[in-house]
Design a protein around this motif. Structure first.
Motif, PDB file in Angstrom:
ATOM      1  N   SER A 180      74.096  28.124  69.276  1.00 26.41           N
ATOM      2  CA  SER A 180      75.037  27.374  68.423  1.00 26.41           C
ATOM      3  C   SER A 180      74.341  26.191  67.775  1.00 26.41           C
ATOM      4  O   SER A 180      74.561  25.889  66.596  1.00 26.41           O
ATOM      5  CB  SER A 180      76.234  26.891  69.246  1.00 26.41           C
ATOM      6  OG  SER A 180      76.995  27.980  69.694  1.00 26.41           O
ATOM      7  N   HIS A 181      73.508  25.485  68.542  1.00 25.00           N
ATOM      8  CA  HIS A 181      72.746  24.354  68.002  1.00 25.00           C
ATOM      9  C   HIS A 181      71.826  24.821  66.869  1.00 25.00           C
ATOM     10  O   HIS A 181      71.764  24.184  65.813  1.00 25.00           O
ATOM     11  CB  HIS A 181      71.914  23.685  69.100  1.00 25.00           C
ATOM     12  CG  HIS A 181      70.881  22.748  68.560  1.00 25.00           C
ATOM     13  ND1 HIS A 181      71.164  21.457  68.168  1.00 25.00           N
ATOM     14  CD2 HIS A 181      69.558  22.951  68.291  1.00 25.00           C
ATOM     15  CE1 HIS A 181      70.061  20.891  67.697  1.00 25.00           C
ATOM     16  NE2 HIS A 181      69.072  21.768  67.767  1.00 25.00           N
ATOM     17  N   LYS A 205      72.104  27.376  64.927  1.00 26.01           N
ATOM     18  CA  LYS A 205      72.914  27.740  63.747  1.00 26.01           C
ATOM     19  C   LYS A 205      73.428  26.484  63.033  1.00 26.01           C
ATOM     20  O   LYS A 205      73.301  26.358  61.823  1.00 26.01           O
ATOM     21  CB  LYS A 205      74.080  28.637  64.185  1.00 26.01           C
ATOM     22  CG  LYS A 205      75.047  28.991  63.074  1.00 26.01           C
ATOM     23  CD  LYS A 205      74.455  30.009  62.141  1.00 26.01           C
ATOM     24  CE  LYS A 205      75.513  30.556  61.215  1.00 26.01           C
ATOM     25  NZ  LYS A 205      75.201  30.457  59.830  1.00 26.01           N
ATOM     26  N   ALA A 206      73.990  25.555  63.799  1.00 26.76           N
ATOM     27  CA  ALA A 206      74.598  24.358  63.213  1.00 26.76           C
ATOM     28  C   ALA A 206      73.574  23.413  62.592  1.00 26.76           C
ATOM     29  O   ALA A 206      73.813  22.843  61.524  1.00 26.76           O
ATOM     30  CB  ALA A 206      75.410  23.608  64.274  1.00 26.76           C
ATOM     31  N   HIS A 207      72.430  23.240  63.248  1.00 30.09           N
ATOM     32  CA  HIS A 207      71.465  22.240  62.788  1.00 30.09           C
ATOM     33  C   HIS A 207      70.304  22.792  61.980  1.00 30.09           C
ATOM     34  O   HIS A 207      69.611  22.036  61.303  1.00 30.09           O
ATOM     35  CB  HIS A 207      70.932  21.450  63.991  1.00 30.09           C
ATOM     36  CG  HIS A 207      71.989  20.636  64.657  1.00 30.09           C
ATOM     37  ND1 HIS A 207      72.344  19.375  64.234  1.00 30.09           N
ATOM     38  CD2 HIS A 207      72.819  20.933  65.695  1.00 30.09           C
ATOM     39  CE1 HIS A 207      73.333  18.928  64.981  1.00 30.09           C
ATOM     40  NE2 HIS A 207      73.636  19.849  65.882  1.00 30.09           N
ATOM     41  N   HIS A 208      70.087  24.090  62.064  1.00 32.00           N
ATOM     42  CA  HIS A 208      68.946  24.674  61.370  1.00 32.00           C
ATOM     43  C   HIS A 208      69.338  25.820  60.441  1.00 32.00           C
ATOM     44  O   HIS A 208      68.477  26.366  59.747  1.00 32.00           O
ATOM     45  CB  HIS A 208      67.895  25.155  62.386  1.00 32.00           C
ATOM     46  CG  HIS A 208      67.460  24.068  63.319  1.00 32.00           C
ATOM     47  ND1 HIS A 208      66.532  23.107  62.970  1.00 32.00           N
ATOM     48  CD2 HIS A 208      67.854  23.765  64.586  1.00 32.00           C
ATOM     49  CE1 HIS A 208      66.365  22.277  63.980  1.00 32.00           C
ATOM     50  NE2 HIS A 208      67.163  22.648  64.974  1.00 32.00           N
ATOM     51  N   GLY A 209      70.630  26.194  60.462  1.00 31.69           N
ATOM     52  CA  GLY A 209      71.120  27.236  59.576  1.00 31.69           C
ATOM     53  C   GLY A 209      70.590  28.629  59.879  1.00 31.69           C
ATOM     54  O   GLY A 209      70.626  29.516  59.030  1.00 31.69           O
ATOM     55  N   PHE A 210      70.115  28.829  61.094  1.00 29.35           N
ATOM     56  CA  PHE A 210      69.501  30.101  61.468  1.00 29.35           C
ATOM     57  C   PHE A 210      70.330  30.721  62.579  1.00 29.35           C
ATOM     58  O   PHE A 210      70.578  30.099  63.611  1.00 29.35           O
ATOM     59  CB  PHE A 210      68.074  29.849  61.969  1.00 29.35           C
ATOM     60  CG  PHE A 210      67.267  31.086  62.195  1.00 29.35           C
ATOM     61  CD1 PHE A 210      66.529  31.646  61.161  1.00 29.35           C
ATOM     62  CD2 PHE A 210      67.236  31.695  63.440  1.00 29.35           C
ATOM     63  CE1 PHE A 210      65.773  32.788  61.369  1.00 29.35           C
ATOM     64  CE2 PHE A 210      66.479  32.832  63.660  1.00 29.35           C
ATOM     65  CZ  PHE A 210      65.745  33.383  62.615  1.00 29.35           C
ATOM     66  N   LYS A 211      70.760  31.947  62.389  1.00 25.38           N
ATOM     67  CA  LYS A 211      71.553  32.631  63.411  1.00 25.38           C
ATOM     68  C   LYS A 211      70.628  33.415  64.336  1.00 25.38           C
ATOM     69  O   LYS A 211      69.968  34.358  63.917  1.00 25.38           O
ATOM     70  CB  LYS A 211      72.582  33.570  62.782  1.00 25.38           C
ATOM     71  CG  LYS A 211      73.468  34.211  63.800  1.00 25.38           C
ATOM     72  CD  LYS A 211      74.523  35.087  63.172  1.00 25.38           C
ATOM     73  CE  LYS A 211      75.355  35.706  64.294  1.00 25.38           C
ATOM     74  NZ  LYS A 211      76.254  36.714  63.788  1.00 25.38           N
TER      75      LYS A 211
END
Length: 136
Positions: free
Chosen positions: A105-106, A108-114
């Motif tokens: 989740s971090h 995705k939220a902070h780096h835009g990578f899933k």
């Protein structure tokens, strides 16, 4: 009509049964092949490999690569799980931990990578190998 290769075969059922008897560890192609041969199956190593890879593609199995480059397989748990692989002994362990969800989740939220936690492998040293190192 089922897709080519997606039908159940006796060999595939035997492979899944073998892995069901070893849910807490990963097995190599040779490990699965040897277990099946010991149980009386005449399945070939290539057939074992093809079926394992097909089951990975169908998300029924997890696959990790050992430091020696060997493919390791185990049944997929109900939930996606990252994997831990020991750089010393090559054993692999599932990482069924809620902290992985926090980590992904971090990212995705902070780096835009899933991150696909199902395919995530973390390399390090297992407790047994750490203990052996401490004793030397």
């Amino acid at each position: 009509m089922p897709q080519r290769g997606s039908y159940k075969t006796r060999q595939r059922e035997d492979i899944l049964a073998c892995l069901s008897n070893n849910t807490q560890r990963y097995l190599t192609v040779d490990g699965v092949h040897e277990a099946l041969r010991t149980a009386g199956s005449e399945i070939g190593r290539t057939t074992v490999y093809r079926n394992l890879e097909h089951l990975v593609a169908e998300h029924e199995l997890l696959k990790a690569i050992s430091p020696k480059g060997e493919a390791l397989y185990r049944l997929s748990p109900e939930q996606s799980a990252a994997q831990l692989v020991c750089l010393e002994c090559g054993r692999a362990f599932p990482l069924d931990c809620h902290m992985v969800d926090d980590f992904t989740s971090h990212i995705k939220a902070h780096h835009g990578f899933k991150v696909d936690a199902h395919k995530t492998v973390l390399y390090g040293t297992c407790p047994d190998c750490l203990s052996q190192q401490a004793n030397h």
